[in-house]
Motif scaffolding. Structure first.
Motif, PDB file in Angstrom:
ATOM      1  N   ARG A  39       0.801  -1.219   0.000  1.00 39.81           N
ATOM      2  CA  ARG A  39       0.000   0.000   0.000  1.00 39.81           C
ATOM      3  C   ARG A  39       0.835   1.271   0.000  1.00 39.81           C
ATOM      4  O   ARG A  39       0.297   2.373   0.010  1.00 39.81           O
ATOM      5  CB  ARG A  39      -0.957  -0.033   1.180  1.00 39.81           C
ATOM      6  N   ALA A  53      -5.621   2.529   4.608  1.00 39.31           N
ATOM      7  CA  ALA A  53      -5.670   1.629   3.457  1.00 39.31           C
ATOM      8  C   ALA A  53      -5.584   0.165   3.885  1.00 39.31           C
ATOM      9  O   ALA A  53      -6.222  -0.700   3.276  1.00 39.31           O
ATOM     10  CB  ALA A  53      -4.541   1.958   2.481  1.00 39.31           C
ATOM     11  N   ARG A 125     -11.054 -10.963 -14.977  1.00 38.06           N
ATOM     12  CA  ARG A 125     -10.318  -9.714 -14.768  1.00 38.06           C
ATOM     13  C   ARG A 125     -11.220  -8.511 -15.043  1.00 38.06           C
ATOM     14  O   ARG A 125     -11.275  -7.560 -14.260  1.00 38.06           O
ATOM     15  CB  ARG A 125      -9.079  -9.647 -15.646  1.00 38.06           C
ATOM     16  N   GLU A 129     -12.301  -5.792 -12.241  1.00 35.67           N
ATOM     17  CA  GLU A 129     -11.965  -4.382 -12.438  1.00 35.67           C
ATOM     18  C   GLU A 129     -13.223  -3.522 -12.376  1.00 35.67           C
ATOM     19  O   GLU A 129     -13.207  -2.426 -11.811  1.00 35.67           O
ATOM     20  CB  GLU A 129     -11.229  -4.185 -13.762  1.00 35.67           C
ATOM     21  N   LYS A 130     -14.303  -4.016 -12.941  1.00 40.01           N
ATOM     22  CA  LYS A 130     -15.581  -3.285 -12.902  1.00 40.01           C
ATOM     23  C   LYS A 130     -16.077  -3.167 -11.459  1.00 40.01           C
ATOM     24  O   LYS A 130     -16.543  -2.101 -11.039  1.00 40.01           O
ATOM     25  CB  LYS A 130     -16.609  -3.999 -13.795  1.00 40.01           C
ATOM     26  N   CYS A 132     -14.273  -3.106  -8.829  1.00 43.31           N
ATOM     27  CA  CYS A 132     -13.402  -2.166  -8.117  1.00 43.31           C
ATOM     28  C   CYS A 132     -13.915  -0.727  -8.229  1.00 43.31           C
ATOM     29  O   CYS A 132     -13.670   0.091  -7.344  1.00 43.31           O
ATOM     30  CB  CYS A 132     -11.966  -2.259  -8.616  1.00 43.31           C
ATOM     31  N   GLU A 133     -14.630  -0.440  -9.298  1.00 44.71           N
ATOM     32  CA  GLU A 133     -15.176   0.907  -9.478  1.00 44.71           C
ATOM     33  C   GLU A 133     -16.103   1.294  -8.326  1.00 44.71           C
ATOM     34  O   GLU A 133     -16.207   2.460  -7.988  1.00 44.71           O
ATOM     35  CB  GLU A 133     -15.941   1.010 -10.800  1.00 44.71           C
ATOM     36  N   THR A 135     -16.152  -0.628  -5.253  1.00 47.19           N
ATOM     37  CA  THR A 135     -15.734  -1.207  -3.970  1.00 47.19           C
ATOM     38  C   THR A 135     -14.393  -0.703  -3.460  1.00 47.19           C
ATOM     39  O   THR A 135     -14.093  -0.879  -2.287  1.00 47.19           O
ATOM     40  CB  THR A 135     -15.648  -2.744  -4.071  1.00 47.19           C
ATOM     41  N   ASP A 136     -13.582  -0.084  -4.299  1.00 46.74           N
ATOM     42  CA  ASP A 136     -12.236   0.313  -3.888  1.00 46.74           C
ATOM     43  C   ASP A 136     -12.195   1.810  -3.594  1.00 46.74           C
ATOM     44  O   ASP A 136     -12.161   2.623  -4.517  1.00 46.74           O
ATOM     45  CB  ASP A 136     -11.216  -0.031  -4.975  1.00 46.74           C
ATOM     46  N   PRO A 137     -12.162   2.186  -2.312  1.00 50.65           N
ATOM     47  CA  PRO A 137     -12.153   3.617  -1.986  1.00 50.65           C
ATOM     48  C   PRO A 137     -10.820   4.299  -2.276  1.00 50.65           C
ATOM     49  O   PRO A 137     -10.715   5.512  -2.200  1.00 50.65           O
ATOM     50  CB  PRO A 137     -12.454   3.639  -0.478  1.00 50.65           C
ATOM     51  N   TYR A 138      -9.784   3.525  -2.618  1.00 50.58           N
ATOM     52  CA  TYR A 138      -8.456   4.096  -2.844  1.00 50.58           C
ATOM     53  C   TYR A 138      -8.086   4.152  -4.318  1.00 50.58           C
ATOM     54  O   TYR A 138      -6.934   4.363  -4.658  1.00 50.58           O
ATOM     55  CB  TYR A 138      -7.403   3.289  -2.056  1.00 50.58           C
ATOM     56  N   ARG A 139      -9.040   3.923  -5.217  1.00 46.84           N
ATOM     57  CA  ARG A 139      -8.796   3.956  -6.651  1.00 46.84           C
ATOM     58  C   ARG A 139      -8.292   5.301  -7.089  1.00 46.84           C
ATOM     59  O   ARG A 139      -8.711   6.312  -6.708  1.00 46.84           O
ATOM     60  CB  ARG A 139     -10.090   3.680  -7.412  1.00 46.84           C
TER      61      ARG A 139
END
Length: 139
Positions: A39, A53, A125, A129-130, A132-133, A135-139
Protein backbone atom coordinates in the motif's frame (compact mmCIF):
# COMPACT_ATOMS: atom_id res chain seq x y z
CA UNK A 1 -20.12 -20.69 -0.63
CA UNK A 2 -20.59 -16.92 -0.69
CA UNK A 3 -18.86 -14.72 -3.27
CA UNK A 4 -16.62 -13.07 -0.66
CA UNK A 5 -15.12 -16.41 0.29
CA UNK A 6 -14.83 -17.39 -3.37
CA UNK A 7 -12.76 -14.22 -3.92
CA UNK A 8 -10.72 -14.65 -0.74
CA UNK A 9 -9.54 -18.24 -1.26
CA UNK A 10 -7.73 -17.55 -4.58
CA UNK A 11 -6.34 -14.30 -3.13
CA UNK A 12 -4.94 -16.16 -0.13
CA UNK A 13 -3.39 -18.76 -2.46
CA UNK A 14 -1.75 -16.04 -4.56
CA UNK A 15 -0.52 -14.18 -1.49
CA UNK A 16 1.02 -17.34 0.00
CA UNK A 17 2.74 -18.21 -3.28
CA UNK A 18 4.25 -14.75 -3.52
CA UNK A 19 5.46 -14.80 0.09
CA UNK A 20 6.97 -18.27 -0.38
CA UNK A 21 8.76 -17.09 -3.53
CA UNK A 22 10.24 -13.93 -2.06
CA UNK A 23 11.22 -15.86 1.06
CA UNK A 24 13.03 -18.44 -1.07
CA UNK A 25 14.84 -15.53 -2.75
CA UNK A 26 16.16 -14.43 0.63
CA UNK A 27 13.66 -11.72 1.52
CA UNK A 28 12.14 -12.16 4.98
CA UNK A 29 8.76 -10.49 5.45
CA UNK A 30 5.56 -11.44 7.26
CA UNK A 31 2.15 -11.42 5.65
CA UNK A 32 1.09 -8.41 7.75
CA UNK A 33 4.21 -6.52 6.71
CA UNK A 34 3.71 -7.46 3.06
CA UNK A 35 0.14 -6.23 3.11
CA UNK A 36 1.32 -2.87 4.36
CA UNK A 37 4.23 -2.73 1.90
CA UNK A 38 1.79 -3.18 -1.00
CA UNK A 39 0.00 0.00 0.00
CA UNK A 40 3.02 2.32 -0.01
CA UNK A 41 2.76 4.79 -2.88
CA UNK A 42 5.65 5.22 -5.30
CA UNK A 43 6.53 8.61 -3.77
CA UNK A 44 5.89 7.47 -0.20
CA UNK A 45 2.87 7.42 2.07
CA UNK A 46 1.98 8.93 5.40
CA UNK A 47 1.45 6.52 8.26
CA UNK A 48 -2.20 7.55 8.64
CA UNK A 49 -2.82 6.79 4.95
CA UNK A 50 -1.22 3.36 5.32
CA UNK A 51 -3.26 2.56 8.40
CA UNK A 52 -6.48 3.54 6.66
CA UNK A 53 -5.67 1.63 3.46
CA UNK A 54 -4.66 -1.49 5.41
CA UNK A 55 -7.65 -1.11 7.73
CA UNK A 56 -5.53 -1.25 10.87
CA UNK A 57 -5.04 1.21 13.70
CA UNK A 58 -2.39 3.87 13.40
CA UNK A 59 -0.56 2.12 16.25
CA UNK A 60 -0.55 -1.21 14.37
CA UNK A 61 0.64 0.48 11.19
CA UNK A 62 3.36 2.24 13.19
CA UNK A 63 4.46 -1.06 14.72
CA UNK A 64 4.64 -2.71 11.28
CA UNK A 65 6.54 0.24 9.80
CA UNK A 66 9.00 0.09 12.72
CA UNK A 67 9.59 -3.60 11.93
CA UNK A 68 9.94 -2.90 8.21
CA UNK A 69 12.36 -0.06 8.86
CA UNK A 70 14.54 -2.23 11.13
CA UNK A 71 14.57 -4.93 8.42
CA UNK A 72 15.56 -2.44 5.72
CA UNK A 73 12.32 -2.53 3.73
CA UNK A 74 11.30 1.11 4.28
CA UNK A 75 12.67 4.40 5.45
CA UNK A 76 10.98 7.44 6.91
CA UNK A 77 11.76 10.73 5.19
CA UNK A 78 10.47 14.30 5.63
CA UNK A 79 7.34 15.05 3.62
CA UNK A 80 8.30 17.81 1.15
CA UNK A 81 4.73 19.18 1.25
CA UNK A 82 4.55 19.41 5.07
CA UNK A 83 7.66 19.90 7.18
CA UNK A 84 5.97 18.39 10.23
CA UNK A 85 4.99 15.15 8.51
CA UNK A 86 7.06 12.15 7.45
CA UNK A 87 6.62 9.76 4.55
CA UNK A 88 7.21 6.02 4.60
CA UNK A 89 9.17 5.17 1.46
CA UNK A 90 10.30 1.89 -0.07
CA UNK A 91 14.03 1.16 0.03
CA UNK A 92 16.15 -0.47 -2.64
CA UNK A 93 15.58 -3.79 -0.85
CA UNK A 94 11.81 -3.49 -1.30
CA UNK A 95 12.24 -2.39 -4.90
CA UNK A 96 14.47 -5.42 -5.55
CA UNK A 97 11.84 -7.81 -4.16
CA UNK A 98 9.01 -6.34 -6.28
CA UNK A 99 10.00 -7.96 -9.61
CA UNK A 100 10.32 -11.32 -7.87
CA UNK A 101 6.83 -10.94 -6.45
CA UNK A 102 5.48 -9.70 -9.79
CA UNK A 103 7.00 -12.71 -11.54
CA UNK A 104 5.24 -15.11 -9.20
CA UNK A 105 1.94 -13.27 -9.66
CA UNK A 106 2.37 -13.71 -13.44
CA UNK A 107 3.08 -17.45 -12.98
CA UNK A 108 0.00 -17.93 -10.81
CA UNK A 109 -2.19 -16.01 -13.24
CA UNK A 110 -0.86 -18.15 -16.11
CA UNK A 111 -1.72 -21.31 -14.15
CA UNK A 112 -5.21 -20.02 -13.50
CA UNK A 113 -5.64 -19.09 -17.16
CA UNK A 114 -4.52 -22.57 -18.19
CA UNK A 115 -7.08 -24.05 -15.79
CA UNK A 116 -10.11 -21.88 -16.64
CA UNK A 117 -9.24 -20.79 -20.17
CA UNK A 118 -8.16 -17.51 -21.70
CA UNK A 119 -11.70 -16.20 -22.27
CA UNK A 120 -12.86 -16.89 -18.70
CA UNK A 121 -9.71 -15.38 -17.23
CA UNK A 122 -10.22 -12.22 -19.30
CA UNK A 123 -13.86 -12.07 -18.19
CA UNK A 124 -12.85 -12.55 -14.56
CA UNK A 125 -10.32 -9.71 -14.77
CA UNK A 126 -12.82 -7.44 -16.51
CA UNK A 127 -15.52 -8.24 -13.95
CA UNK A 128 -13.23 -7.66 -10.97
CA UNK A 129 -11.97 -4.38 -12.44
CA UNK A 130 -15.58 -3.29 -12.90
CA UNK A 131 -16.39 -4.21 -9.29
CA UNK A 132 -13.40 -2.17 -8.12
CA UNK A 133 -15.18 0.91 -9.48
CA UNK A 134 -17.73 0.61 -6.66
CA UNK A 135 -15.73 -1.21 -3.97
CA UNK A 136 -12.24 0.31 -3.89
CA UNK A 137 -12.15 3.62 -1.99
CA UNK A 138 -8.46 4.10 -2.84
CA UNK A 139 -8.80 3.96 -6.65
Amino acid sequence: MNIGLLLFIPHRHLENRVLDTISAAGFDVTIAQARLLQRIAANGSRLTELAEAAQVTKQTAGFLVDQLEKSGWVERVPDPTDGRARLVCLTDKAKAAAPIADGEVARVEAEWEKHVGKRRMAQLRETLEKLCEITDPYR
